[in-house]
Design a protein around this motif. Structure first.
Motif, PDB file in Angstrom:
ATOM      1  N   ALA A 185       0.814  -1.214   0.000  1.00 20.70           N
ATOM      2  CA  ALA A 185       0.000   0.000   0.000  1.00 20.70           C
ATOM      3  C   ALA A 185       0.848   1.265   0.000  1.00 20.70           C
ATOM      4  O   ALA A 185       0.383   2.332  -0.423  1.00 20.70           O
ATOM      5  CB  ALA A 185      -0.931  -0.010   1.210  1.00 20.70           C
ATOM      6  N   ALA A 186       2.094   1.170   0.488  1.00 15.69           N
ATOM      7  CA  ALA A 186       2.971   2.341   0.552  1.00 15.69           C
ATOM      8  C   ALA A 186       3.532   2.716  -0.812  1.00 15.69           C
ATOM      9  O   ALA A 186       4.091   3.804  -0.975  1.00 15.69           O
ATOM     10  CB  ALA A 186       4.113   2.092   1.529  1.00 15.69           C
ATOM     11  N   PHE A 187       3.395   1.820  -1.776  1.00 12.68           N
ATOM     12  CA  PHE A 187       3.918   2.069  -3.121  1.00 12.68           C
ATOM     13  C   PHE A 187       2.773   2.271  -4.110  1.00 12.68           C
ATOM     14  O   PHE A 187       1.774   1.550  -4.085  1.00 12.68           O
ATOM     15  CB  PHE A 187       4.792   0.900  -3.584  1.00 12.68           C
ATOM     16  CG  PHE A 187       6.114   0.814  -2.870  1.00 12.68           C
ATOM     17  CD1 PHE A 187       7.243   1.406  -3.407  1.00 12.68           C
ATOM     18  CD2 PHE A 187       6.226   0.154  -1.653  1.00 12.68           C
ATOM     19  CE1 PHE A 187       8.464   1.334  -2.751  1.00 12.68           C
ATOM     20  CE2 PHE A 187       7.437   0.082  -0.985  1.00 12.68           C
ATOM     21  CZ  PHE A 187       8.559   0.678  -1.535  1.00 12.68           C
ATOM     22  N   LYS A 188       2.937   3.246  -4.953  1.00 11.40           N
ATOM     23  CA  LYS A 188       2.028   3.482  -6.067  1.00 11.40           C
ATOM     24  C   LYS A 188       2.855   3.403  -7.342  1.00 11.40           C
ATOM     25  O   LYS A 188       3.592   4.329  -7.679  1.00 11.40           O
ATOM     26  CB  LYS A 188       1.363   4.854  -5.963  1.00 11.40           C
ATOM     27  CG  LYS A 188       0.573   5.073  -4.674  1.00 11.40           C
ATOM     28  CD  LYS A 188      -0.671   4.198  -4.609  1.00 11.40           C
ATOM     29  CE  LYS A 188      -1.489   4.510  -3.357  1.00 11.40           C
ATOM     30  NZ  LYS A 188      -2.663   3.629  -3.230  1.00 11.40           N
ATOM     31  N   GLY A 189       2.776   2.253  -8.028  1.00 13.24           N
ATOM     32  CA  GLY A 189       3.625   2.051  -9.194  1.00 13.24           C
ATOM     33  C   GLY A 189       5.081   2.064  -8.771  1.00 13.24           C
ATOM     34  O   GLY A 189       5.467   1.383  -7.806  1.00 13.24           O
ATOM     35  N   PRO A 190       5.917   2.864  -9.427  1.00 19.47           N
ATOM     36  CA  PRO A 190       7.347   2.882  -9.080  1.00 19.47           C
ATOM     37  C   PRO A 190       7.679   3.799  -7.911  1.00 19.47           C
ATOM     38  O   PRO A 190       8.846   3.951  -7.566  1.00 19.47           O
ATOM     39  CB  PRO A 190       8.002   3.402 -10.364  1.00 19.47           C
ATOM     40  CG  PRO A 190       6.974   4.316 -10.943  1.00 19.47           C
ATOM     41  CD  PRO A 190       5.638   3.688 -10.619  1.00 19.47           C
ATOM     42  N   TRP A 191       6.661   4.403  -7.282  1.00 21.48           N
ATOM     43  CA  TRP A 191       6.905   5.422  -6.268  1.00 21.48           C
ATOM     44  C   TRP A 191       6.530   4.966  -4.867  1.00 21.48           C
ATOM     45  O   TRP A 191       5.468   4.369  -4.654  1.00 21.48           O
ATOM     46  CB  TRP A 191       6.133   6.697  -6.591  1.00 21.48           C
ATOM     47  CG  TRP A 191       6.536   7.333  -7.876  1.00 21.48           C
ATOM     48  CD1 TRP A 191       5.888   7.257  -9.080  1.00 21.48           C
ATOM     49  CD2 TRP A 191       7.709   8.119  -8.101  1.00 21.48           C
ATOM     50  NE1 TRP A 191       6.571   7.956 -10.042  1.00 21.48           N
ATOM     51  CE2 TRP A 191       7.697   8.498  -9.474  1.00 21.48           C
ATOM     52  CE3 TRP A 191       8.762   8.551  -7.295  1.00 21.48           C
ATOM     53  CZ2 TRP A 191       8.699   9.285 -10.034  1.00 21.48           C
ATOM     54  CZ3 TRP A 191       9.759   9.340  -7.847  1.00 21.48           C
ATOM     55  CH2 TRP A 191       9.722   9.698  -9.203  1.00 21.48           C
ATOM     56  N   PHE A 192       7.401   5.281  -3.892  1.00 21.04           N
ATOM     57  CA  PHE A 192       7.065   5.137  -2.486  1.00 21.04           C
ATOM     58  C   PHE A 192       6.453   6.452  -2.032  1.00 21.04           C
ATOM     59  O   PHE A 192       7.059   7.520  -2.173  1.00 21.04           O
ATOM     60  CB  PHE A 192       8.309   4.830  -1.643  1.00 21.04           C
ATOM     61  CG  PHE A 192       8.080   4.933  -0.161  1.00 21.04           C
ATOM     62  CD1 PHE A 192       7.317   3.978   0.503  1.00 21.04           C
ATOM     63  CD2 PHE A 192       8.605   6.006   0.568  1.00 21.04           C
ATOM     64  CE1 PHE A 192       7.086   4.080   1.870  1.00 21.04           C
ATOM     65  CE2 PHE A 192       8.383   6.116   1.926  1.00 21.04           C
ATOM     66  CZ  PHE A 192       7.619   5.146   2.574  1.00 21.04           C
ATOM     67  N   VAL A 193       5.238   6.395  -1.497  1.00 21.83           N
ATOM     68  CA  VAL A 193       4.521   7.593  -1.073  1.00 21.83           C
ATOM     69  C   VAL A 193       4.835   7.840   0.401  1.00 21.83           C
ATOM     70  O   VAL A 193       4.442   7.057   1.270  1.00 21.83           O
ATOM     71  CB  VAL A 193       3.006   7.429  -1.286  1.00 21.83           C
ATOM     72  CG1 VAL A 193       2.274   8.715  -0.884  1.00 21.83           C
ATOM     73  CG2 VAL A 193       2.709   7.088  -2.749  1.00 21.83           C
ATOM     74  N   THR A 194       5.539   8.913   0.696  1.00 21.54           N
ATOM     75  CA  THR A 194       6.043   9.150   2.051  1.00 21.54           C
ATOM     76  C   THR A 194       4.951   9.560   3.032  1.00 21.54           C
ATOM     77  O   THR A 194       5.101   9.364   4.237  1.00 21.54           O
ATOM     78  CB  THR A 194       7.114  10.257   2.063  1.00 21.54           C
ATOM     79  OG1 THR A 194       6.507  11.510   1.723  1.00 21.54           O
ATOM     80  CG2 THR A 194       8.234   9.936   1.076  1.00 21.54           C
ATOM     81  N   GLY A 195       3.878  10.159   2.537  1.00 18.98           N
ATOM     82  CA  GLY A 195       2.854  10.696   3.435  1.00 18.98           C
ATOM     83  C   GLY A 195       3.132  12.136   3.828  1.00 18.98           C
ATOM     84  O   GLY A 195       2.311  12.770   4.495  1.00 18.98           O
ATOM     85  N   ASP A 196       4.289  12.678   3.436  1.00 18.65           N
ATOM     86  CA  ASP A 196       4.598  14.088   3.674  1.00 18.65           C
ATOM     87  C   ASP A 196       4.054  14.928   2.527  1.00 18.65           C
ATOM     88  O   ASP A 196       4.141  14.533   1.359  1.00 18.65           O
ATOM     89  CB  ASP A 196       6.118  14.301   3.779  1.00 18.65           C
ATOM     90  CG  ASP A 196       6.696  13.755   5.068  1.00 18.65           C
ATOM     91  OD1 ASP A 196       6.001  13.822   6.091  1.00 18.65           O
ATOM     92  OD2 ASP A 196       7.836  13.265   5.045  1.00 18.65           O
ATOM     93  N   ARG A 197       3.511  16.090   2.862  1.00 17.14           N
ATOM     94  CA  ARG A 197       2.978  17.004   1.861  1.00 17.14           C
ATOM     95  C   ARG A 197       3.965  18.146   1.655  1.00 17.14           C
ATOM     96  O   ARG A 197       4.586  18.623   2.596  1.00 17.14           O
ATOM     97  CB  ARG A 197       1.626  17.542   2.304  1.00 17.14           C
ATOM     98  CG  ARG A 197       0.580  16.465   2.508  1.00 17.14           C
ATOM     99  CD  ARG A 197      -0.660  16.952   3.219  1.00 17.14           C
ATOM    100  NE  ARG A 197      -1.405  17.899   2.416  1.00 17.14           N
ATOM    101  CZ  ARG A 197      -1.482  19.202   2.663  1.00 17.14           C
ATOM    102  NH1 ARG A 197      -0.825  19.720   3.703  1.00 17.14           N
ATOM    103  NH2 ARG A 197      -2.176  20.000   1.892  1.00 17.14           N
TER     104      ARG A 197
END
Length: 496
Positions: free
Chosen positions: A369-381
């Motif tokens: 769930a933390a990855f969207k395709g090739p990207w790690f989504v940090t949760g920081d804006r």
């Protein structure tokens, strides 16, 4: 290459050169470790752990206070092909028990100081055994692949349950970008870190980074009062200083600081909390030195920063370090798309980043769930301006930042709900002045007349590390909620 081997051999430092100095009150040197001493002790620990029957990949929980034993056990475990789990000495026995159970650690190294559970799920080696490990016949560095597990860090998850973040041996190479893009590090430097050995900020910036470049790490062991730091900086002849912004602010408030103070210092480094523009200006005005900020998290090495090659833009975090693949993305009907200039999005790091975690320990669904395709989504804006600087705009979730540690409100709330006079509770950060926030607990008591802040603080201390405990307690008749029943945390701080 084995992470410990990389740290101790990358720069091919002279074995007689000082790798680590432990300084005490007044800045006097209490311990000196050369690169030769350090390598020999680390390989002794590795061999000693191997002789205890550990297998490659076995986890080793460290319950060791602020002493040189901590890095020796930490890097010794990695050198042997095992996976150390650093823990704060502030954790309670209950908190340690949760980590021990979740990690499945095969062994616990305990110096006899910090609390441990009464019933242990793994064998415990005490102070005498730790001394034996350090004096064992040195072995060799275990052969490790880039993707092999190297260390396991526990941090508060968004559910409030401690969550293990597993990192690979390749993470050592990720530090090189920070040396150029943030620290400005060379083999001639003496880097003083304000944190305890067991903090990941200290283990990376305070130890790994200097050793990778053949520089000297200086760690202070003594009273932590803010007024002592100017003297320690000067006596240690530190050329670089690493701390959280709140410590810099306290040094300015309580310490004797001027442009003539600590003449060897080139600049300061800051991470763990956002650096307020006013604090940056005050530090520059009082000391004549620059402060360089970096942004990172448990899951990924620092990746945004200012530094000698990236001039500070007050209020901005900085730019991606050399070689970092960073993007600001937003969710649309077609998936994730990049934001435009000055448009807020989620900070994402490409999965090819060597400093990125292998995943969450035993949580494959959360890892996916933390990855969207090739990207790690940090949760920081964040947002990016016309000059390519990133401006941090908080978390997409409710994680709080307490003195550089991320803390989940739910973890604190669960503890306070066990108090007999707490009917409901909501925990959040409250800014008490620009750039300074404290954890605040808003409580609906069962009996308002029996509401007692000191009693609640004492109760929290039995189950929570010091940095997780609320500093503010306030009684309410009811908690503000949305129509769907979700607590409106922003309304709590706005109304208080």
């Amino acid at each position: 290459m084995n992470l410990a081997e990389f740290c101790l051999t990358h720069a091919h430092a002279d074995v007689s050169k000082t790798a680590l100095e432990v300084v005490g009150p007044g800045g006097e040197i209490e311990e000196i470790w050369t690169f030769g001493d350090l390598r020999r002790a680390v390989l002794s620990v590795a061999a000693g752990l191997r002789a205890r029957g550990l297998n490659p990949g076995d986890r080793v929980l460290l319950r060791i206070g602020h002493s040189s034993d901590f890095p020796l056990m930490y890097f010794g475990a990695i050198a042997g092909g095992f996976v150390p789990i650093p823990t704060s000495d502030q954790l309670t026995a209950g908190e340690v028990g949760k980590i021990l159970k979740d990690s499945g650690a095969r062994l616990v190294l305990h110096d006899g100081e910090g609390p441990v559970p009464q019933t242990m799920a793994a064998p415990l080696l005490g102070p005498g055994a730790i001394e034996d490990l350090k004096t064992a016949a040195p072995g060799e560095f275990a052969v490790a692949k880039d993707e092999d597990p190297a260390f396991l860090i526990y941090s508060s998850g968004t559910s409030g349950t401690p969550k293990g973040v597993l990192h690979a041996h390749r993470s050592a190479t990720a530090r090189l970008a920070a040396h150029v893009g943030w620290i400005g590090l060379s083999s001639n430097d003496r880097l003083l870190h304000s944190g305890a050995f067991n903090w990941s900020y200290t283990l990376t910036v305070g130890l790994m980074d200097p050793w990778i470049q053949g520089a000297t790490s200086v760690v202070y062991k003594g009273p932590r009062d803010p007024e002592v730091w100017p003297e320690i900086l000067e006596a240690s002849k530190a050329t670089l200083f690493a701390a959280v912004p709140s410590l810099y602010r306290r040094i300015l408030k309580y310490g004797a600081v001027s442009k003539d103070s600590f003449p060897c210092l080139r600049h300061g480094l800051t991470a763990g909390e956002g650096l307020p523009a006013d604090l940056h200006a005050q530090w520059r005005e009082r000391t004549g030195r620059e402060l360089y900020e970096a942004l990172g998290m448990s899951e990924v090495s620092t990746y945004l920063s200012s530094g000698p090659a990236v001039p500070v833009k007050p209020g901005a975090t900085g730019k991606p370090q050399p070689g970092r693949k960073v993007a600001l993305l937003k969710e649309t009907g077609d998936g994730l798309t990049e934001t435009g200039t000055e448009e807020t999005g989620l900070l994402c790091v490409h999965r090819d980043e060597p400093g990125l975690m292998l995943g969450y320990w035993n949580r494959p669904e959360e890892t996916r769930a933390a990855f969207k395709g090739p990207w790690f989504v940090t949760g920081d804006r964040s947002r990016r301006d016309d000059d390519g600087y990133y401006w941090y705009e908080g978390r997409a979730d409710d994680l709080m930042n307490a003195f550089g540690y991320r803390v989940a409100p739910e973890e604190v709330e669960r503890v306070l709900l066990d108090h007999p006079n707490v009917q409901e509770v909501a925990v959040t950060e409250k800014e008490i002045r620009p750039g300074v926030s404290l954890i605040a607990a808003f409580i609906v008591p069962n009996d308002p007349e029996l509401f007692d802040e000191e009693d609640l603080a004492t109760f929290a201390a039995t189950s929570l590390a010091d940095y997780k405990r609320p500093r503010i307690y306030k009684a309410l008749q009811h908690l503000p909620r949305t129509r769907t029943g979700k607590i409106r945390r922003k309304a709590l701080t706005a109304d208080s």
